[in-house]
Every structure is written in structure tokens, then in C-alpha cells.
Scaffold this active site. Structure first.
Site, PDB file in Angstrom:
ATOM      1  N   TRP A 153     -45.592  70.790  38.728  1.00 45.18           N
ATOM      2  CA  TRP A 153     -45.952  72.164  38.394  1.00 45.18           C
ATOM      3  C   TRP A 153     -47.258  72.604  39.055  1.00 45.18           C
ATOM      4  O   TRP A 153     -47.643  73.745  38.927  1.00 45.18           O
ATOM      5  CB  TRP A 153     -46.106  72.283  36.863  1.00 45.18           C
ATOM      6  CG  TRP A 153     -46.866  71.118  36.305  1.00 45.18           C
ATOM      7  CD1 TRP A 153     -46.317  69.985  35.755  1.00 45.18           C
ATOM      8  CD2 TRP A 153     -48.289  70.910  36.278  1.00 45.18           C
ATOM      9  NE1 TRP A 153     -47.306  69.094  35.391  1.00 45.18           N
ATOM     10  CE2 TRP A 153     -48.531  69.638  35.703  1.00 45.18           C
ATOM     11  CE3 TRP A 153     -49.386  71.674  36.696  1.00 45.18           C
ATOM     12  CZ2 TRP A 153     -49.808  69.120  35.534  1.00 45.18           C
ATOM     13  CZ3 TRP A 153     -50.656  71.155  36.535  1.00 45.18           C
ATOM     14  CH2 TRP A 153     -50.853  69.895  35.952  1.00 45.18           C
ATOM     15  N   ASN A 154     -47.967  71.703  39.738  1.00 46.84           N
ATOM     16  CA  ASN A 154     -49.304  72.098  40.222  1.00 46.84           C
ATOM     17  C   ASN A 154     -49.257  72.909  41.514  1.00 46.84           C
ATOM     18  O   ASN A 154     -50.087  73.769  41.751  1.00 46.84           O
ATOM     19  CB  ASN A 154     -50.220  70.873  40.375  1.00 46.84           C
ATOM     20  CG  ASN A 154     -49.706  69.887  41.391  1.00 46.84           C
ATOM     21  OD1 ASN A 154     -48.501  69.787  41.618  1.00 46.84           O
ATOM     22  ND2 ASN A 154     -50.599  69.143  42.006  1.00 46.84           N
ATOM     23  N   LYS A 177     -35.098  69.209  40.554  1.00 50.54           N
ATOM     24  CA  LYS A 177     -35.602  69.587  39.233  1.00 50.54           C
ATOM     25  C   LYS A 177     -37.095  69.862  39.394  1.00 50.54           C
ATOM     26  O   LYS A 177     -37.898  68.942  39.440  1.00 50.54           O
ATOM     27  CB  LYS A 177     -35.389  68.472  38.212  1.00 50.54           C
ATOM     28  CG  LYS A 177     -35.705  68.954  36.791  1.00 50.54           C
ATOM     29  CD  LYS A 177     -36.121  67.844  35.868  1.00 50.54           C
ATOM     30  CE  LYS A 177     -37.546  67.428  36.030  1.00 50.54           C
ATOM     31  NZ  LYS A 177     -38.550  68.495  35.833  1.00 50.54           N
ATOM     32  N   GLU A 180     -40.914  72.172  34.688  1.00 50.01           N
ATOM     33  CA  GLU A 180     -40.432  73.185  33.733  1.00 50.01           C
ATOM     34  C   GLU A 180     -41.489  74.251  33.448  1.00 50.01           C
ATOM     35  O   GLU A 180     -41.156  75.343  32.996  1.00 50.01           O
ATOM     36  CB  GLU A 180     -40.020  72.510  32.406  1.00 50.01           C
ATOM     37  CG  GLU A 180     -38.631  71.896  32.403  1.00 50.01           C
ATOM     38  CD  GLU A 180     -38.480  70.708  33.339  1.00 50.01           C
ATOM     39  OE1 GLU A 180     -39.489  70.018  33.586  1.00 50.01           O
ATOM     40  OE2 GLU A 180     -37.359  70.483  33.841  1.00 50.01           O
ATOM     41  N   GLY A 230     -45.415  63.330  41.396  1.00 50.10           N
ATOM     42  CA  GLY A 230     -45.928  63.425  40.028  1.00 50.10           C
ATOM     43  C   GLY A 230     -46.872  62.273  39.742  1.00 50.10           C
ATOM     44  O   GLY A 230     -47.564  61.802  40.639  1.00 50.10           O
ATOM     45  N   GLU A 252     -44.765  60.521  45.883  1.00 50.04           N
ATOM     46  CA  GLU A 252     -46.080  61.108  46.161  1.00 50.04           C
ATOM     47  C   GLU A 252     -46.752  61.218  44.805  1.00 50.04           C
ATOM     48  O   GLU A 252     -46.390  62.076  44.005  1.00 50.04           O
ATOM     49  CB  GLU A 252     -45.874  62.470  46.852  1.00 50.04           C
ATOM     50  CG  GLU A 252     -47.086  62.938  47.603  1.00 50.04           C
ATOM     51  CD  GLU A 252     -47.987  63.760  46.739  1.00 50.04           C
ATOM     52  OE1 GLU A 252     -48.964  63.180  46.208  1.00 50.04           O
ATOM     53  OE2 GLU A 252     -47.729  64.961  46.588  1.00 50.04           O
ATOM     54  N   CYS A 286     -53.559  66.480  43.553  1.00 47.36           N
ATOM     55  CA  CYS A 286     -53.627  65.031  43.742  1.00 47.36           C
ATOM     56  C   CYS A 286     -54.695  64.646  44.773  1.00 47.36           C
ATOM     57  O   CYS A 286     -55.202  63.539  44.757  1.00 47.36           O
ATOM     58  CB  CYS A 286     -52.254  64.497  44.138  1.00 47.36           C
ATOM     59  SG  CYS A 286     -51.523  65.413  45.500  1.00 47.36           S
ATOM     60  N   GLU A 383     -57.335  59.048  36.841  1.00 48.92           N
ATOM     61  CA  GLU A 383     -57.295  60.334  37.547  1.00 48.92           C
ATOM     62  C   GLU A 383     -57.515  61.469  36.554  1.00 48.92           C
ATOM     63  O   GLU A 383     -56.788  61.562  35.565  1.00 48.92           O
ATOM     64  CB  GLU A 383     -55.910  60.500  38.187  1.00 48.92           C
ATOM     65  CG  GLU A 383     -55.752  61.838  38.885  1.00 48.92           C
ATOM     66  CD  GLU A 383     -54.365  62.013  39.483  1.00 48.92           C
ATOM     67  OE1 GLU A 383     -53.392  61.510  38.896  1.00 48.92           O
ATOM     68  OE2 GLU A 383     -54.270  62.653  40.542  1.00 48.92           O
TER      69      GLU A 383
HETATM   70  P1  NAD Z   1     -46.320  63.530  33.474  1.00 51.58           P
HETATM   71  O1  NAD Z   1     -46.549  62.139  33.874  1.00 51.58           O
HETATM   72  O2  NAD Z   1     -45.790  63.802  32.109  1.00 51.58           O
HETATM   73  O3  NAD Z   1     -45.319  64.278  34.478  1.00 51.58           O
HETATM   74  C1  NAD Z   1     -45.558  64.389  35.853  1.00 51.58           C
HETATM   75  C2  NAD Z   1     -44.350  65.097  36.474  1.00 51.58           C
HETATM   76  O4  NAD Z   1     -43.223  64.252  36.357  1.00 51.58           O
HETATM   77  C3  NAD Z   1     -43.939  66.393  35.787  1.00 51.58           C
HETATM   78  O5  NAD Z   1     -43.550  67.315  36.779  1.00 51.58           O
HETATM   79  C4  NAD Z   1     -42.756  66.000  34.910  1.00 51.58           C
HETATM   80  O6  NAD Z   1     -41.817  67.062  34.744  1.00 51.58           O
HETATM   81  C5  NAD Z   1     -42.136  64.893  35.716  1.00 51.58           C
HETATM   82  N1  NAD Z   1     -41.469  63.869  34.923  1.00 51.58           N
HETATM   83  C6  NAD Z   1     -41.922  63.279  33.801  1.00 51.58           C
HETATM   84  N2  NAD Z   1     -41.053  62.320  33.374  1.00 51.58           N
HETATM   85  C7  NAD Z   1     -40.027  62.323  34.259  1.00 51.58           C
HETATM   86  C8  NAD Z   1     -38.824  61.573  34.389  1.00 51.58           C
HETATM   87  N3  NAD Z   1     -38.507  60.590  33.522  1.00 51.58           N
HETATM   88  N4  NAD Z   1     -38.000  61.861  35.418  1.00 51.58           N
HETATM   89  C9  NAD Z   1     -38.301  62.825  36.326  1.00 51.58           C
HETATM   90  N5  NAD Z   1     -39.430  63.565  36.267  1.00 51.58           N
HETATM   91  C10 NAD Z   1     -40.288  63.310  35.245  1.00 51.58           C
HETATM   92  O7  NAD Z   1     -47.693  64.249  33.673  1.00 51.58           O
HETATM   93  P2  NAD Z   1     -48.095  65.769  33.569  1.00 51.58           P
HETATM   94  O8  NAD Z   1     -48.897  65.934  32.333  1.00 51.58           O
HETATM   95  O9  NAD Z   1     -46.972  66.722  33.801  1.00 51.58           O
HETATM   96  O10 NAD Z   1     -49.030  65.851  34.846  1.00 51.58           O
HETATM   97  C11 NAD Z   1     -50.243  65.154  34.909  1.00 51.58           C
HETATM   98  C12 NAD Z   1     -50.163  63.918  35.737  1.00 51.58           C
HETATM   99  O11 NAD Z   1     -49.190  64.059  36.726  1.00 51.58           O
HETATM  100  C13 NAD Z   1     -51.466  63.707  36.443  1.00 51.58           C
HETATM  101  O12 NAD Z   1     -52.069  62.552  35.956  1.00 51.58           O
HETATM  102  C14 NAD Z   1     -51.132  63.539  37.901  1.00 51.58           C
HETATM  103  O13 NAD Z   1     -51.336  62.222  38.323  1.00 51.58           O
HETATM  104  C15 NAD Z   1     -49.677  63.738  38.006  1.00 51.58           C
HETATM  105  N6  NAD Z   1     -49.291  64.784  38.941  1.00 51.58           N
HETATM  106  C16 NAD Z   1     -49.380  64.492  40.243  1.00 51.58           C
HETATM  107  C17 NAD Z   1     -49.005  65.435  41.167  1.00 51.58           C
HETATM  108  C18 NAD Z   1     -49.075  65.141  42.623  1.00 51.58           C
HETATM  109  O14 NAD Z   1     -49.140  66.064  43.396  1.00 51.58           O
HETATM  110  N7  NAD Z   1     -49.004  63.899  43.024  1.00 51.58           N
HETATM  111  C19 NAD Z   1     -48.565  66.679  40.755  1.00 51.58           C
HETATM  112  C20 NAD Z   1     -48.487  66.946  39.404  1.00 51.58           C
HETATM  113  C21 NAD Z   1     -48.835  65.975  38.482  1.00 51.58           C
END
Ligand code: NAD
Length: 478
Positions: A153-154, A177, A180, A230, A252, A286, A383
Site C-alpha cells: 500500500w505504500n 492482489k 487493501e 512487503g 522485495e 523500504c 525497520e
Molecule cells: P504486513 O507484514 O502485515 O503486510 C505487508 C504486506 O503484505 C501488505 O501489503 C499485506 O497486504 C501483505 N500480506 C500480508 N500477509 C500476506 C499473505 N499471507 N499473503 C500475501 N500478502 C500478504 O505489514 P504492514 O503493516 O502492511 O506493512 C508494514 C511492513 O511491511 C513494514 O515493516 C515493511 O517492512 C513492509 N512493507 C514493505 C514494503 C516494501 O516496499 N518492501 C512495502 C510495504 C510494506
């Protein structure tokens, strides 16, 4: 429906599917808390429909010439540019970032579509000299097959685009996907692709419970490739799921970017660039510079200039003119930031700027600078993915490089120096996939984007970005 936001839906087999009895979740504006719309969640039947259409459409799309695929991708880029401000408004409403950042994202997405349109036309194979006369040996590059992609989502435009554009250019079909929290931007990208002439089923967009969707899509024999952006824990989990199903996965993941500010750096430049870079996207990037290591001889001067540049940033609703820093995008991030700052305080860190939420509606937290943070504090290992910078003095470049490489992350790393010799040494010794010397802007379509160590593997963007969607086939003919 809120003005300027529009209806939310799933996009499966060329059809836009609304609520119709499906479970929904509310999408909120993080700057105001207002509900923007209700997002339908895909049922099991929807996911099976998406998989079946992805399989059927792959048969059509892989046979479409790279030339014709490129025309559709280029047209998509044009449509995104034409619609930039309308889509950027939705992006800011759902994600919170300033409007100018949202405009940048749409421009960048269009660039990626154009870039991959051309890379698809350059997915060359080889003719390998044979051992005996009359034998012809070809190595072909072919699309790997239907892809299951998961974007966060970022960066609601750039992260889905990097996966979709590269996979489609290679000849793959995609089920994505997106996050959300920010669905409308991804749906606008799908709309542009549909209007540019993408056949039904080549791209499907689904939303719902992430774990349910990923387990079903990855386990399906139709899916041949997985791509995820993520967090590290979710990446680790999906890696296991994909490994069990013997599917290749590109990851990533997160980062904890170090910055070395050397004694010969342009201190004013470093302070201004780092204030803008750290608090861009409210730190929810990130690549965000987090551990700023400054040569002790310029430490106090840097800190003073960095605090000044940070305090000059205007916090507010991203749709208001002049805003530099928007809200956090969801309650989870706000809570995580509050906990990290409170932990650092308790461990003895000095709070030099910010350190508290902004009073009032919305998920706002003040850009925060922590100095002289003990290594026992969580922020030194975890992080933040939010508006926290840590500033620490160092006494030797060896120590700074060792501290930079201390964590398991290896996404981005930065340095500020006017010495070419020092820049080369730091570039060689940083354990990171992306290194910025004297600047922090790393998202460019013609360059590979990705990390090493726990920050993931595989590159999105650059000439490398299409490779993970292609497989080799050799044909030996007598
Ligand atoms: P989170 O770990 O709950 O989710 C991260 C992402 O993964 C979200 O988009 C979520 O929808 C997706 N996700 C979660 N469980 C999943 C599954 N079982 N299958 C498929 N997708 C799944 O964390 P958050 O609170 O949404 O975001 C914060 C963390 O996510 C941060 O610590 C950061 O490291 C990471 N993040 C990284 C990036 C990046 O560009 N690398 C981008 C967004 C978030």
C-alpha cells in the site's frame, strides 16, 4: 461514494465485479478518517474464476507478438499520463502522501510501462554453435506462465506496475492482489490496460484476506511464478509456501537503510537531502534512510542543519497545497511508531525533534529525530517504516561501514562524501542492492530495483526486471 474517489470492485476475466453479496471492507482516508468506499473481497469462486481466466488468457497472450504487446503497454502509459491528476487525487485520498508525490508515482508508472514495452521486444534468445554439421541449436526465452503477484500500500501505483508491466511484456498473464488500503489506484491501472486493448483475463485484480488469497493462488497448478513486495516476515512465509509448491518467487522486502556522512561531505546538502528523503512518504518507504552515521567532527553541525530542515517540512493533508509530509497510512504503522519511540526514550535516546503524534483527526505523527540511541533500543534493529531517523556519531570509516552492514537487511544504503576514493570504497563495501552517493532518489525504470540478504532477491526494473518472468527453452534440430 466520496467525490473524486469512485466505486471499488474486483476485475476478473475482463469484468468489473462489485459487492453483490460479497464481504466488503471499508477503505479510509488516513488524513481524515473518512470512509472513501467499500472494497469487495473475492470469494473462493472468484479466485477460481480468476485462475481459470488467467490460464486461458495466457494461451492467447503468449502468442500475441512482442510488437503488439508493446503497443498495448505504450498506450497504457499514455492513458496514465492523460489521467495523471485524476488518479493521483485518488492515490492521495487513500494513501495519504502529498499530491506532488502521487503525481510523481503516476509519471513513474507510465515510464515503467513504456520501458517494459520495449524490453519485451528485446527478450532475445541465442543461436549456439553446434558440435556437428547440420545441427541447429536455439535457446529461446519464453514467458514462464501465469503469475500471482502481491503488492503493498505504500506505493499504490509503482509497486503493482513494476510487476504487471514486466510480466505482461514477457507474455505472462497476471493475477494481482494489491494492498487493501489503496485499491482504487491499482484498479485505475487495470482500467487503463483494459482500454488500451488488453484481452480479458490477461490481468485480474483481486482483494480480500491476503493469507487466504496467497495460499490459494500459489498452491494452484495454474500459477507458475510468484512475486511479492512487503515485509520480511510475510516474504519468509510466502517463500515457504512457494517452495512447497516448487514455484519461483521474487521478493522485495523491508530495509533499514544506513547513511554515512563523511567529514568531507557537503553538510548542508546532506542535511537537506536526508530530511526530504527520510520523511518522503512519511518514511513508509523500504529505501528510507534510517540510521544516519555522521563523522564526529561534523556531527553537531549536521544535527543542527538536519533538525532545521526537518522542522521546516509542512505536515498535513496531502491534498493541501504545500504539504511535504502526510499521515501514516494505517493504524498499524501509527501504533508501531509510537512503540518504537517510547522504547528508544526508555532506553535513553535523545529525542531531538518530533517524538509525538499530531493532535487532531488523521493518523499524523511528527517527523522524529532520535540521537545517540543505545544499541539496546528496538529502533536500532527493527525497520521503522515510518517517520523516525536515528543520528549517531562515528570515529572511523571502518566503524561506520561495519555498523552499516550490521543488520540482516540489505536494500538501500547511502553516503555523502566529496571524495571519489571514499565513494568507491563505500560503494564496494556496503552490503546492499541499491546505493546512493550524495542523493537518495533510486526509483528509475531503467535501473534494477531490489535487495540482498533479508531484503529479498530478484530485481524489478532495468534490463533485469523482465528476466524473472522468462524461462529458457533449448531446441536442438538435426
Ligand atoms: P504486513 O507484514 O502485515 O503486510 C505487508 C504486506 O503484505 C501488505 O501489503 C499485506 O497486504 C501483505 N500480506 C500480508 N500477509 C500476506 C499473505 N499471507 N499473503 C500475501 N500478502 C500478504 O505489514 P504492514 O503493516 O502492511 O506493512 C508494514 C511492513 O511491511 C513494514 O515493516 C515493511 O517492512 C513492509 N512493507 C514493505 C514494503 C516494501 O516496499 N518492501 C512495502 C510495504 C510494506
Amino acid at each position: 461514494m466520496v467525490d473524486g474517489y469512485g466505486e471499488l470492485s474486483l476485475f476478473i476475466d475482463g469484468q468489473w465485479l462489485g459487492g453483490d453479496g460479497r464481504e466488503t471492507s471499508a477503505v479510509r482516508n488516513p488524513a481524515t478518517g473518512a470512509v472513501l468506499g467499500h472494497l469487495p473481497h473475492a470469494t473462493r469462486a472468484d479466485l477460481d474464476h480468476a485462475l481459470d481466466s488467467s490460464k486461458r488468457a495466457f494461451g492467447i497472450w503468449r502468442r500475441t507478438s512482442a510488437y503488439d504487446r508493446a503497443k498495448i503497454l505504450r498506450r497504457t502509459a499514455e492513458l496514465l499520463r492523460d489521467r495523471r491528476d485524476r488518479i493521483a487525487t485518488k492515490l492521495t485520498m487513500e494513501q495519504g502522501k502529498p499530491f506532488f508525490e502521487a503525481q510523481y508515482e503516476l509519471n513513474s508508472s507510465a515510464d515503467y510501462f513504456e520501458w517494459f514495452a520495449e524490453e519485451g521486444r528485446r527478450a532475445y534468445g541465442r543461436v549456439v554453435p553446434a558440435r556437428r554439421e547440420g545441427v541447429q541449436q536455439l535457446v529461446k526465452r519464453e514467458p514462464i506462465g501465469p503469475v500471482a503477484a502481491f503488492s503493498p500500500w505504500n506505493f499504490p501505483a509503482i509497486t503493482p506496475t513494476r510487476k504487471i508491466a514486466a510480466a505482461l511484456a514477457a507474455g505472462c498473464s497476471v493475477i494481482i492482489k494489491p494492498g487493501e488500503e489503496c485499491p482504487a489506484t491499482a484498479l485505475e491501472i487495470a482500467k487503463a490496460l483494459e482500454e488500451a486493448g488488453l484481452p480479458p483475463g490477461v490481468l485480474n485484480v483481486v482483494f480480500g484476506d491476503p493469507a487466504e488469497i496467497s495460499s490459494r493462488l500459489i498452491a494452484s497448478p495454474i500459477t507458475r511464478k510468484v512475486s511479492f513486495t512487503g515485509s520480511v516476515p510475510v516474504g519468509r512465509h510466502l517463500s515457504r509456501v512457494a517452495g512447497q509448491a516448487l514455484k519461483p518467487i521474487s521478493l522485495e522486502l523491508g530495509g533499514h537503510a544506513p547513511v554515512i556522512v563523511c567529514s568531507d561531505a557537503n553538510v548542508e546538502l546532506a542535511a537537506t537531502v536526508l530530511a526530504a528523503g527520510k520523511f518522503r512518504g512519511t518514511g513508509q518507504i523500504c529505501l528510507s534512510p534510517t540510521r544516519i552515521l555522521v563523522d564526529r567532527s561534523i556531527y553537531e553541525k549536521f544535527l543542527e542543519l538536519f533538525v532545521r530542515a526537518t522542522l521546516a517540512l509542512k505536515i498535513g493533508n496531502g491534498l493541501e497545497e504545500g504539504t511535504n509530509v502526510g499521515p501514516l497510512s494505517n493504524e498499524r504503522r501509527l501504533k508501531a511508531i509510537e512503540e518504537l519511540v517510547s522504547n528508544a526514550r526508555n532506553e535513553g535516546a535523545r529525542v531531538v525533534a518530533g517524538g509525538e503524534p499530531v493532535v487532531g483527526p488523521g493518523l499524523f505523527y511528527k517527523p522524529t529525530i532520535l540521537a545517540e540511541v543505545p544499541s539496546s533500543a528496538r529502533i536500532m534493529h527493527e525497520e521503522p517504516f515510518g517517520p523516525i531517523a536515528v543520528v549517531q556519531p562515528f570515529d572511523s570509516l571502518d566503524d561506520a561501514i561495519e555498523e552499516s552492514n550490521r543488520l540482516p537487511y540489505g536494500l538501500a544504503a547511502y553516503a555523502f562524501t566529496e571524495s571519489a576514493r571514499t565513494a568507491i570504497r563505500i560503494g564496494n563495501e556496503f552490503e546492499a542492492g541499491m546505493i546512493g552517493i550524495n542523493h537518495t532518489n533510486m526509483i528509475v525504470c531503467e535501473l534494477p530495483f531490489g535487495g540482498v540478504k533479508d531484503s529479498g532477491h530478484g530485481s524489478e526494473g532495468g534490463a533485469e526486471g523482465i528476466q524473472s518472468y522468462l524461462v529458457n527453452k533449448f531446441i536442438s534440430q538435426v
